[in-house]
Design an enzyme around this catalytic site. Structure first.
Site, PDB file in Angstrom:
ATOM      1  N   GLN A 230       0.816  -1.216   0.000  1.00 27.38           N
ATOM      2  CA  GLN A 230       0.000   0.000   0.000  1.00 27.38           C
ATOM      3  C   GLN A 230       0.847   1.263   0.000  1.00 27.38           C
ATOM      4  OE1 GLN A 230      -3.992  -1.554   2.240  1.00 27.38           O
ATOM      5  NE2 GLN A 230      -2.412  -0.798   3.599  1.00 27.38           N
ATOM      6  N   ASN A 259      -3.476   3.087   0.072  1.00 25.57           N
ATOM      7  CA  ASN A 259      -3.252   2.869   1.502  1.00 25.57           C
ATOM      8  C   ASN A 259      -4.588   2.832   2.241  1.00 25.57           C
ATOM      9  OD1 ASN A 259      -2.197   2.635   4.052  1.00 25.57           O
ATOM     10  ND2 ASN A 259      -1.605   4.784   4.230  1.00 25.57           N
ATOM     11  N   ASP A 285       2.451  -8.685  10.184  1.00 26.78           N
ATOM     12  CA  ASP A 285       2.824  -7.286  10.039  1.00 26.78           C
ATOM     13  C   ASP A 285       4.066  -7.191   9.169  1.00 26.78           C
ATOM     14  OD1 ASP A 285       2.439  -4.614  10.452  1.00 26.78           O
ATOM     15  OD2 ASP A 285       2.380  -4.774  12.630  1.00 26.78           O
ATOM     16  N   ASP A 287       6.736  -4.823   9.655  1.00 29.59           N
ATOM     17  CA  ASP A 287       7.969  -4.452  10.355  1.00 29.59           C
ATOM     18  C   ASP A 287       8.311  -5.456  11.453  1.00 29.59           C
ATOM     19  OD1 ASP A 287       5.721  -3.689  11.757  1.00 29.59           O
ATOM     20  OD2 ASP A 287       6.587  -1.833  12.517  1.00 29.59           O
ATOM     21  N   ASP A 398      -7.823  -5.691  15.254  1.00 31.56           N
ATOM     22  CA  ASP A 398      -7.552  -7.053  15.709  1.00 31.56           C
ATOM     23  C   ASP A 398      -8.348  -7.399  16.968  1.00 31.56           C
ATOM     24  OD1 ASP A 398      -6.073  -5.309  17.299  1.00 31.56           O
ATOM     25  OD2 ASP A 398      -4.129  -6.194  16.824  1.00 31.56           O
ATOM     26  N   HIS A 422       9.209  -7.701  16.883  1.00 32.20           N
ATOM     27  CA  HIS A 422       8.497  -6.509  16.404  1.00 32.20           C
ATOM     28  C   HIS A 422       8.905  -5.335  17.290  1.00 32.20           C
ATOM     29  CE1 HIS A 422       5.036  -3.807  15.723  1.00 32.20           C
ATOM     30  NE2 HIS A 422       4.691  -4.535  14.687  1.00 32.20           N
TER      31      HIS A 422
END
Length: 663
Positions: A230, A259, A285, A287, A398, A422
């Site tokens: 995105q 996005n 995710d 990152d 979530d 993370h």
């Protein structure tokens, strides 16, 4: 299932693994000698009389062995035990979380198979929910040996693990491989679509794709690896992308879309997993650094669950890799905030300081409401029944999904032994800045849909208190986001899809109007403060007591409304505050101060403005009163809209309207 000769056929459900060569700082998560085999009581019967003992009643039992040596790790599945030393696999990634298998699956008997070469001993241990350690069995091994231990899961109702230790004799011992097994079944293994949502983190994203390519054995039941890109910095444009794509053997697909935030990316992953016939969608995710074996473990556990179950992985700190950030989360129903499942739990537990065997609370099974979408496996049967994510952009998607699934009868399990690394929340501050809009709005949406309490319990009160804190802290850009969140919330759920791709640009366009939103990389880019101009004569200001809080708040707001800022406040700050000192009760005493951000990448100049304070406080008060009056009507609107706004048809229209490059 039995083999042709009538014997039991065993299937692997968890392999012993060791860290990759580039992660020496994670050894304690895989294998350690530690300083203790457990925390035990001085008197065997004292635990029954005293639920929580003082420290002087606990005793460490030393194993007498040395620290694990990184150079002794031979492969991802084998390691050397030096002469006279003992290594324990009672660790986060290699102990077997017996109580989770006992609670959520039909498995009741397992087998441990340990293949070794050399001379030494293999000893099996177990723990209970209190963390008490018991020896189960042990054998002497010599030469090339496979040791088998048949074990029951029946005693693990509330908690407990199995694990094994290796001790080497004079000639040393090598672990060739080890795995936990159960009787095989004729049921086919589930197929999973592994989806990564990314926004301008192409290096992270490509690194995880490379990790997957380097571990093809974990991809056996991965139907497709899907990257929903995105951003403007495309993963496909990264150096080395073609090689990684080719190494993944045609399993990698890129979808480029506008996005739409995490919820838009993850909803796309759910959508595509159902469309391509997968049994599961595994959301990741961007990152993160993934432990690839976690993919197999989540899938294997989900396959054995008695009914469709959401299974998630834990999160370790990317910058302190032996630190477990959290072991599981629930939603406090009265406040609608993330909370710990029980009082004994710690956040940010460091396994390099205290191993699994030394930490009793880790042995109690933790039951959760939801799992963060840094790593979460969702059965497509669940998606087909309850829909996709709500169109929330980021924050609370979530948690809301976990609550929605639970209300439909589907549990979530945060599974030990499956995890990613993370960036932890202590290195972020997403309650201020552009993310504040989404935090405020989406928490209230979650409350309207799921709160069992009249008027949402404490949520409205805390929402208004948050507004006051931001205002007395001179965080006017953040407060603008809060006010917009309330206004949009009151419009109802019909526009959530419409604003999904446009709200963030609208928020970012406001930054130019607020000094507190304008980040500079170096504090020297701001005028130097005048010596002695700080509030309270430089005295450190503490948090008001509960008794003093309301009078303090009234006095502070009145002072900020009536008293004009000092004439120099717009010319130079009164001081600098490090991020850890940026607390509302401290910042409220300044007229002008430079504050660093959580990431350490820059700082902003906060400047007091009585006119902004008055107008924003008035508007926040009005909106909260309106929300209180209309709460029941809004709650009904949002609850009634969930099925439609999370539907495949609604999301398909949003994806089509926000597609790029023909995707």
């Amino acid at each position: 299932m039995s083999a042709a000769d009538g014997t039991t056929a065993w299937a692997t459900i968890q392999r012993v693994i060791l860290p990759s060569a580039d992660q020496p700082d994670t050894v304690s998560l895989y294998a350690d000698a530690g300083t203790a085999s457990g925390i035990r009581l001085r008197e065997n019967d004292e635990l029954a009389r005293t639920p929580k003992l003082p420290e002087d009643k606990l005793q460490m039992f030393s194993s007498g062995s040395q620290q694990a040596h990184f150079e002794d790790l031979l492969t991802r599945h084998s390691m050397r035990v030096r002469s006279g030393e003992q290594i324990s696999f009672g660790t986060y990634f290699n102990a077997f979380a017996a109580s989770y298998w006992r609670r959520w699956t039909s498995v009741r008997d397992i087998r441990l198979a340990v293949r070794t070469s050399g001379t030494g001993t293999v000893t099996v241990y177990k723990s209970n929910a209190r963390g008490s350690v018991q020896r189960v069995d042990g054998v002497h091994v010599d030469g090339d040996t496979t040791s088998l231990f048949e074990l029951s899961l029946k005693p693990f109702g509330d908690g407990g693990w199995y694990w094994f230790d290796l001790a080497a004799s004079a000639d040393g011992l090598v672990l060739e491989s080890a795995q936990w097994e159960t009787a095989g079944t004729d049921r086919p293994k589930g197929q999973v679509t592994l989806e990564i949502t990314t926004m301008n983190k192409p290096d992270f994203c490509l690194n995880n794709a490379r990790i997957l390519a380097d571990n093809p054995d974990v991809l056996e039941n991965v139907k497709e690896i899907l990257i929903v890109d995105q951003g403007t910095q495309k993963v496909e444009d990264q150096e080395g992308f073609a090689a990684v794509r080719d190494a993944l053997g045609g399993k990698l697909r890129i979808i480029n879309q506008a996005n739409l935030g995490g919820s838009g990316g993850f909803a796309r992953g759910m959508f595509e997993a159902v469309e391509n016939g997968s049994d599961y969608a595994l959301l990741l995710d961007d990152d993160i650094v993934v432990e690839p074996e976690s993919i197999v473990r989540l899938l294997t556990f989900a396959d054995h669950c008695r009914k469709p179950t959401i299974v998630g992985g834990h999160m370790f700190d990317l910058y302190n890799r032996s630190v477990l950030h959290t072991f599981g989360e629930v939603v406090d129903p009265y406040r609608i905030v993330p909370a710990l499942p029980h009082a004994d739990m710690e956040t940010r537990h460091d396994f390099s300081v205290a191993n699994l065997r030394q930490t009793p609370w880790l042995h109690r099974r933790v039951d959760v409401d939801y799992n963060g979408w840094w790593m979460c496996l969702i059965p497509t049967k669940v998606i087909q029944e309850i829909g996709l994510s709500l169109p929330l952009f980021i924050k609370w998607d979530d948690a809301e999904y976990g609550l929605r699934a639970r209300e439909a009868g589907f549990a979530t399990v945060s599974m030990p032994g499956a995890a990613v690394w993370h960036v932890s929340w202590i290195d972020k501050d997403d309650l201020v800045g552009w993310q504040a809009y989404f935090h405020a709005r989406n928490r209230l949406i979650t409350t309207l849909i799921h709160s069992p309490y009249p008027k949402g319990g404490r949520v409205l009160r805390e929402s208004f208190q948050s507004d006051v804190k931001h205002l007395v802290s001179m965080q006017y850009f953040t407060e603008h986001g809060h006010i917009d969140a309330l206004r949009d919330l009151l419009k109802g759920p019909d526009d959530l899809h419409k604003v999904l791709g446009t709200k963030l640009p609208e928020i970012n366009a406001l930054k130019a109007d607020y000094p507190d939103a304008q980040l500079k990389e170096d504090v020297d880019d701001f005028p130097a403060p005048k010596i002695g101009r700080g509030p309270m004569g430089g005295t450190v200001v503490g948090l008001p007591s509960k008794k003093q809080l309301i009078p303090w708040g009234i006095k502070t707001v009145a002072r900020q409304l009536i008293k004009a800022p000092g004439p120099e406040s717009t010319e130079r700050p009164q001081g600098y505050l490090a991020h850890r000192d940026n607390r509302w009760y401290r910042v409220a005493h300044y007229d002008s101060v430079v504050v660093s951000n959580a990431e350490g990448t820059g700082a902003s100049w906060y400047q007091r403005d009585p006119k902004k304070l008055k107008s924003m406080l008035t508007e926040a008060t009005r909106l909260h009163l309106q929300l209180f009056r209309e709460w029941d009507k809004l709650a009904q609107q949002y609850r009634s809209a969930v099925a439609e706004i999370s539907s495949f048809d609604a999301w398909k229209k949003t994806f089509e309207a926000n597609s790029k490059d023909g995707d």
